[in-house]
Scaffold this motif. Structure first.
Motif, mmCIF file in Angstrom:
data_model
loop_
_atom_site.group_PDB
_atom_site.id
_atom_site.type_symbol
_atom_site.label_atom_id
_atom_site.label_comp_id
_atom_site.label_asym_id
_atom_site.label_seq_id
_atom_site.Cartn_x
_atom_site.Cartn_y
_atom_site.Cartn_z
ATOM 1 N N GLN A 190 -4.579 0.622 6.403
ATOM 2 C CA GLN A 190 -4.346 0.295 5.004
ATOM 3 C C GLN A 190 -5.100 1.246 4.092
ATOM 4 O O GLN A 190 -4.603 1.633 3.025
ATOM 5 N N ARG A 209 -3.129 4.345 3.718
ATOM 6 C CA ARG A 209 -1.961 4.161 2.855
ATOM 7 C C ARG A 209 -2.340 4.060 1.380
ATOM 8 O O ARG A 209 -1.580 4.442 0.500
ATOM 9 N N ASP A 210 -3.529 3.506 1.120
ATOM 10 C CA ASP A 210 -3.986 3.352 -0.262
ATOM 11 C C ASP A 210 -4.506 4.659 -0.844
ATOM 12 O O ASP A 210 -4.587 4.808 -2.069
ATOM 13 N N ARG A 255 3.451 -1.354 -5.314
ATOM 14 C CA ARG A 255 2.591 -0.943 -4.209
ATOM 15 C C ARG A 255 1.187 -1.510 -4.359
ATOM 16 O O ARG A 255 0.562 -1.930 -3.389
ATOM 17 N N GLY A 256 0.682 -1.532 -5.587
ATOM 18 C CA GLY A 256 -0.650 -2.094 -5.809
ATOM 19 C C GLY A 256 -0.702 -3.568 -5.474
ATOM 20 O O GLY A 256 -1.666 -4.059 -4.890
ATOM 21 N N ALA A 310 -0.563 -3.916 -1.660
ATOM 22 C CA ALA A 310 -1.852 -3.527 -1.086
ATOM 23 C C ALA A 310 -2.901 -4.615 -1.283
ATOM 24 O O ALA A 310 -3.700 -4.907 -0.388
#
Length: 276
Positions: A85, A88-89, A145-146, A149
Motif C-alpha cells: 500500500q 501504491r500511495d 484514490r485517496g 487508500a
C-alpha cells in the motif's frame, strides 16, 4: 555472518520494516541464500534482490520464508500488505520497483513477466469499470484514490491491532479447526521419552533439526525442544508445546553453556547441540 548491505534511501519506512523482519528471520534460520533457494520456489539471486531492497518481495515469497523458518506468516503478510500500500500511495515508484522494472525478465513471481501475477513495471492494474466509463476528471480521480487508500489503511491497522491482542485466541481457533494436521493439543502436558538413536538424542515428538522456534511457537517441535532441554539439565517448565518465556529462558541458558548466541531462539545450531 557478513553484514547486510544498507537499504536504498528511497525505500519507504514500511518497506524497510518488512525487509528488516525478513532479514532477521533468515539470519536466525542459519540458512544461506543458496540453501534458502533450495527450500523455496525462488532463486538465490531473487532472494538477494528481495533482501537488499532491489526488488519488491512477492507475497508468496514472504509466506514461503515464514514456512521454512517454522513461523506463523500472518504478521509478516500484514507487513507485506502495508508495504504494498505504501508503494501504491507514493507519488513515484520506489527504488526497488524501478530496479525490478529495469531487470531482464526472469519469469519469476513479482518480475512483471507474463504469468507472474504482477502487472509489468509494478504499477497497479486499472479498474476495468473506470476504463469502461471513460477517464474521470483529474480531481475526482485523486479523491477516489485517496478515499480507497484511507479505507485500506484503516482496515490494515484494525487487522494488525487484532493480531496483537488476539494472537493466542487465533492459535487456539486454528488448532481446533485442523486437529488432524499434527494431533497437537494446546494445554496438554506431554511425556518425555528421551533416548539416543543413531547417535542423536530424540524425545519421540519431532525429528526436526532446522525449524526456527521463538516465543509463542507451538506444536510437537516445541515439545521436543522442551524435553531435550530438560534432559540436558535446563528446566523449560511444562512440556506442553508452548514456547513460553520460561522455555526461552532455559534455551538461553543452554545456548550460553554451549557457546552459542544466547538469544533464546532455537535454530539449526541450537537443534544440533540439543541432539548431542
Amino acid at each position: 555472518m557478513a553484514r547486510w548491505k544498507e537499504l536504498p534511501a528511497a525505500l519507504d519506512g514500511r518497506e524497510r520494516r518488512l525487509i528488516a523482519e525478513l532479514r532477521r528471520m533468515k539470519d536466525h534460520s542459519g540458512l544461506s541464500l543458496a540453501a534458502l533457494a533450495g527450500k523455496t520456489g525462488y532463486s538465490r539471486s531473487s532472494w538477494e534482490r528481495y533482501l537488499n531492497g532491489k526488488q519488491p518481495v512477492p507475497r508468496e515469497a514472504v509466506e514461503e520464508l515464514a514456512q521454512v523458518c517454522g513461523l506463523e506468516p500472518t504478521r509478516l503478510v500484514v507487513l507485506h500488505d502495508v508495504a504494498v500500500q505504501a508503494r501504491r500511495d507514493a507519488p513515484g515508484r520506489t527504488a526497488g520497483a524501478v530496479a525490478a522494472a529495469a531487470e531482464p525478465g526472469s519469469g519469476e513471481p513479482g518480475s512483471g513477466e507474463p504469468g507472474s501475477g504482477e502487472p509489468a513495471g509494478g504499477e497497479p492494474e486499472e479498474d476495468p469499470h473506470v476504463v469502461a466509463a471513460g477517464p474521470p476528471p483529474a480531481a475526482r480521480t485523486v479523491s477516489l484514490r485517496g478515499c480507497v487508500a484511507g479505507i485500506v489503511a484503516a482496515v490494515v491497522l484494525a487487522f494488525t491491532a487484532g493480531l496483537l491482542t488476539g494472537g493466542a485466541w487465533a492459535d487456539d481457533e486454528k488448532a481446533a479447526a485442523d486437529p488432524g494436521k499434527s494431533g497437537y493439543r494446546r494445554g496438554v502436558a506431554y511425556d518425555c521419552d528421551v533416548r539416543r538413536e543413531s547417535g542423536r538424542l530424540r524425545a519421540g515428538h519431532s525429528t526436526n533439526r532446522e525449524i526456527l522456534l521463538d516465543i509463542n511457537s507451538t506444536g510437537f517441535d516445541v515439545v521436543e525442544v522442551q524435553c531435550l532441554l530438560r534432559e540436558h539439565g535446563f528446566d523449560p517448565g511444562a512440556t506442553d508445546g508452548l514456547y513460553s518465556q520460561t522455555t526461552k529462558d532455559a534455551a538461553t541458558r543452554f545456548q550460553a553453556a554451549r557457546g552459542l548466541i544466547a538469544d533464546g531462539i532455537v535454530g539449526p545450531k541450537t537443534w544440533g547441540e540439543l541432539r548431542r
